[in-house]
Motif scaffolding. Structure first.
Motif, PDB file in Angstrom:
ATOM      1  N   TRP A 242     -16.941  16.980 -17.946  1.00 27.33           N
ATOM      2  CA  TRP A 242     -18.755  16.596 -18.117  1.00 27.33           C
ATOM      3  C   TRP A 242     -19.038  17.713 -17.774  1.00 27.33           C
ATOM      4  O   TRP A 242     -20.417  18.080 -19.044  1.00 27.33           O
TER       5      TRP A 242
ATOM      6  N   THR B 291     -27.383  11.056  -7.461  1.00 29.24           N
ATOM      7  CA  THR B 291     -27.265  12.563  -7.466  1.00 29.24           C
ATOM      8  C   THR B 291     -26.837  13.636  -8.464  1.00 29.24           C
ATOM      9  O   THR B 291     -26.041  13.098  -8.942  1.00 29.24           O
TER      10      THR B 291
ATOM     11  N   ASN C  44     -23.453   7.321  -9.631  1.00 30.91           N
ATOM     12  CA  ASN C  44     -23.835   8.358  -9.279  1.00 30.91           C
ATOM     13  C   ASN C  44     -24.946   8.461  -9.530  1.00 30.91           C
ATOM     14  O   ASN C  44     -25.606   8.796 -11.075  1.00 30.91           O
TER      15      ASN C  44
ATOM     16  N   ILE D 194     -20.995  16.930  -8.935  1.00 32.92           N
ATOM     17  CA  ILE D 194     -20.376  16.454 -10.135  1.00 32.92           C
ATOM     18  C   ILE D 194     -18.725  16.002  -9.269  1.00 32.92           C
ATOM     19  O   ILE D 194     -17.956  16.586  -8.173  1.00 32.92           O
ATOM     20  N   GLY D 195     -18.425  15.117 -10.190  1.00 24.48           N
ATOM     21  CA  GLY D 195     -16.865  14.505 -10.108  1.00 24.48           C
ATOM     22  C   GLY D 195     -17.533  13.489  -8.583  1.00 24.48           C
ATOM     23  O   GLY D 195     -16.875  12.479  -8.999  1.00 24.48           O
TER      24      GLY D 195
END
Ligand SMILES: *[C@@H]1O[C@H](CO)[C@@H](O)[C@H](O)[C@H]1NC(C)=O
Ligand SMILES: *[C@@H]1O[C@H](CO)[C@@H](O)[C@H](O)[C@H]1NC(C)=O
Ligand SMILES: *[C@@H]1O[C@H](CO)[C@@H](O)[C@H](O)[C@H]1NC(C)=O
Length: 619
Positions: free
Chosen positions: A345, A374, A372, A377-378
């Motif tokens: 990403w 928010t 997702n 990341i991940g």
């Protein structure tokens, strides 16, 4: 004065406090607002009589914006009106030339092309469920998939005629009517269909064909390779399709957007999210036969694409292409999909500019999903109490050695602690139903888990291991059971070993996936034992595997073992094999590599190993 100071102070202080104490407060609220708006639209539509189905939304759009571009494909463009008329013609041709009745299933065997969409629309207008056969499957698996859904009719693209010819006797025995999308066909027993469609009238299909449909009626069957066995047909009900309308809209996609669709239409991502999602928003689709990393951005520029869909591998392939000066010149503003790794990403953003990523988690047949929303990341999503109240789910402790959930002395499951990996299960309810698999009661039962937190309760077993951290973010960890993912497809190890052991010189085959640096998922390896008095024939091994298995499921490596080790459980042994990977320096057993240029298995050497690891051999 006193009051207004206080008000002013609170206006300033409260948001600051909120930001510090619950940093994701506004994102949570905005997400909830969306969630409620979606639910409201859904509930209002469900109340309409006569029933309002996903196909009715398409018909509505073709009246509201008939001239808007719906599909662009290989320099041809179709408006909403064109698609409406084309699907009427197909429906009328089916009425005239087949005995297909409303409610009976038809199978579609074609790749990404506008006809796929028109034919589905035609079937939906006639009140017929459609089963989407994966265009890569062959012979025994194909027949199995076809038989699952009890289809009376099969509609296939001309390129796949030869594949169907192989199973023609079985189709003939079942009285199945085979239509080929061509003006003529030379196969006895098959009927050409394009000529019939061209001469059919484009008169609208009467709504009465859909009068028998309820929200629980099957709308489409999508095949999934679950944890074990041959592919299963997951039943997507009319309700599910109606809910799928919301996916793109709820991620901010609107009528002005141009969506780039290169994922297979016979899978959930392409069909439910890309295609059905577009019908709701009235956007345009740029359709490609398949994903091409080298064409990707040129297409995006040429067609002014604003939204792209991905699976994890897609963005990785894009990052692996040679850098270009115009990498950031495009109009893509949103990427929606799943399976994205944090490091990819970051690289993707750096290279291709500011693109919003909406990562979500959902399965074809499952009854819970996360998105997702928010900027974590991940993470695939976030625990939200309202979402959880609507779709009660939990992560439970899982014993990976025994391959089953951990149970306490009362026989109930145990919720995993924060930060601990657990199996995702979600309660089966009216708004989160689990319809199961067509004609496969046994597999349907296997996905149900009883006595989870209370005696007699019923949950859907996702087969996915997830983790929730201290801040309530949800992360995908792994899959359980005898399956691994490669190139975005699930590979069921038992299905592959069934096919490998069909070869006469193979005694036993143990199939598993091994990790390759620089790749998502795992690639197939078969550890085989050779039958007494026989020897491994690399050429016929390749021939057999290439004709029975789609490329993504073909074992890339073969490891020849003397005998299946008897110590420990089967599971433990497999774990050891997986850990040993595919390095010839570590493995003393004879090791072979599938060389697609040679069309043969060749002995694995250190050179090949290095070439695979460094990426100079493309897998
Ligand atoms: C059918 O057979 C004829 C004569 O052999 C040939 O010209 C034609 O191309 C064939 N059509 C198809 C669709 O294979
Ligand atoms: C893309 O956008 C540009 C500028 O807005 C426009 O000139 C061009 O015609 C558009 N191309 C297509 C295929 O819509
Ligand atoms: C989740 O979305 C945010 C914002 O769009 C992004 O920064 C983050 O990387 C995403 N996480 C994943 C795994 O995609």
């Amino acid at each position: 004065m006193y009051i207004s100071t206080l008000t002013l102070a609170s206006l300033v202080i409260i948001p600051v406090l909120v930001k510090i104490c619950c940093p994701y407060f506004w994102e949570d609220v905005l997400y909830l607002k969306d969630l409620f708006r979606i639910l409201l639209t859904f509930v209002l539509r469900r109340k309409r009589r006569p029933l309002f189905l996903a196909v009715d939304r398409f018909i509505e759009q073709s009246v509201l914006c008939p001239n808007r571009t719906f599909i662009v494909f290989e320099n041809k463009s179709y408006s909403y009106r064109d698609a409406d008329r084309e699907s009427n013609k197909i429906a009328n041709a089916l009425r005239a030339h087949s005995r297909l009745q409303s409610g009976e299933t038809a199978a579609l065997f074609m790749g990404n092309e506008p006809t796929f969409m028109f034919t589905w629309l035609a079937l939906a207008k006639l009140g017929c469920p459609a089963a989407f056969l994966n265009q890569n499957i062959r012979s025994k698996s194909l027949l199995h998939c076809f038989n699952c859904c009890n289809a009376k009719v099969i509609i296939a693209t001309a390129e796949l005629e030869d594949v169907l010819k192989e199973i023609e006797p079985s189709l003939h025995d079942k009285g199945v009517c085979v239509f080929i999308m061509a003006k003529e066909t030379n196969t006895t027993g098959f009927t050409s269909f394009t000529d019939k469609v061209e001469s059919a009238c484009d008169f609208p299909v009467s709504r009465s064909y859909r009068s028998q449909i309820t929200f629980t009626s099957p709308a489409v069957y999508i095949y999934t390779s679950g944890t074990t066995g041959l592919p299963k047909a997951a039943t997507i009900s009319q309700t599910r399709l109606l809910a799928a309308l919301a996916v793109l809209a709820s991620n901010g996609v609107t009528a002005g957007d141009v969506i780039y669709l290169n994922l297979p239409l016979y899978h959930t991502a392409g069909f439910l999210i890309g295609f059905i999602g577009t019908i709701e928003t009235g956007s345009s689709i740029v359709l490609r036969r398949k994903f091409s990393a080298s064409q990707f951005w040129d297409d995006c520029r040429k067609y002014n694409v604003t939204v792209i869909q991905y699976i994890g591998e897609v963005l990785r392939y894009l990052c692996n292409t040679p850098k270009k000066e115009n990498d950031k010149q495009h109009k893509v503003r949103l990427a929606i999909g799943n399976g994205l790794r944090a490091e990819i990403w970051r690289e993707f953003l750096n290279r291709f500019g500011k693109i919003r990523v909406r990562e979500f988690y959902a399965s074809t047949e499952g009854n819970v999903g996360f998105v997702n929303y928010t900027s974590k990341i991940g993470a695939i999503g976030r625990v939200n109490i309202f979402h959880k109240a609507l779709f009660p789910y939990a992560l439970i402790k899982y014993d990976t050695e025994k391959d089953e959930p951990v149970r306490n002395s009362k026989g109930l499951c145990v919720e995993a602690a924060k930060g601990e990996t657990g199996l995702l299960v979600s309660r089966i309810t009216n708004i989160a139903p689990f319809v199961g698999y067509a004609n496969n009661q046994q597999q349907t039962e296997k996905k149900k888990l009883r006595d989870v937190f209370k005696k007699g309760d019923l949950y859907f077993n996702s087969g996915d291991l997830l983790k929730i951290d201290q801040d309530n973010f949800i992360y995908f960890q792994d899959r359980v059971g005898d399956t691994f993912r490669w190139k975005g497809e699930n590979v069921a190890t038992t299905e592959v070993s069934d096919i490998v052991t069909m070869i006469d010189f193979v005694e036993e085959a143990n199939v598993y996936g091994v990790q390759v640096p620089g790749h998502e998922g795992r690639i197939g390896m078969a550890a085989v034992t050779i039958a007494k008095g026989k020897e491994l024939d690399c050429e016929s091994m390749f021939g057999h595997i290439a004709s029975y298995l789609p490329a993504y499921a073909q074992p890339r490596f073969i490891r020849v073992q003397n005998l299946v080790e008897v110590t420990g459980t089967f599971k433990q042994m497999k774990k050891k094999l997986v850990e040993e990977g595919f390095s010839p320096a570590l493995i003393t057993d004879p090791l072979f590599f599938l060389d697609d240029k040679e069309r043969c298995y060749v002995p694995m050497t250190e050179d090949i190993y290095q070439a695979v690891v460094t990426g100079s051999i493309k897998l």
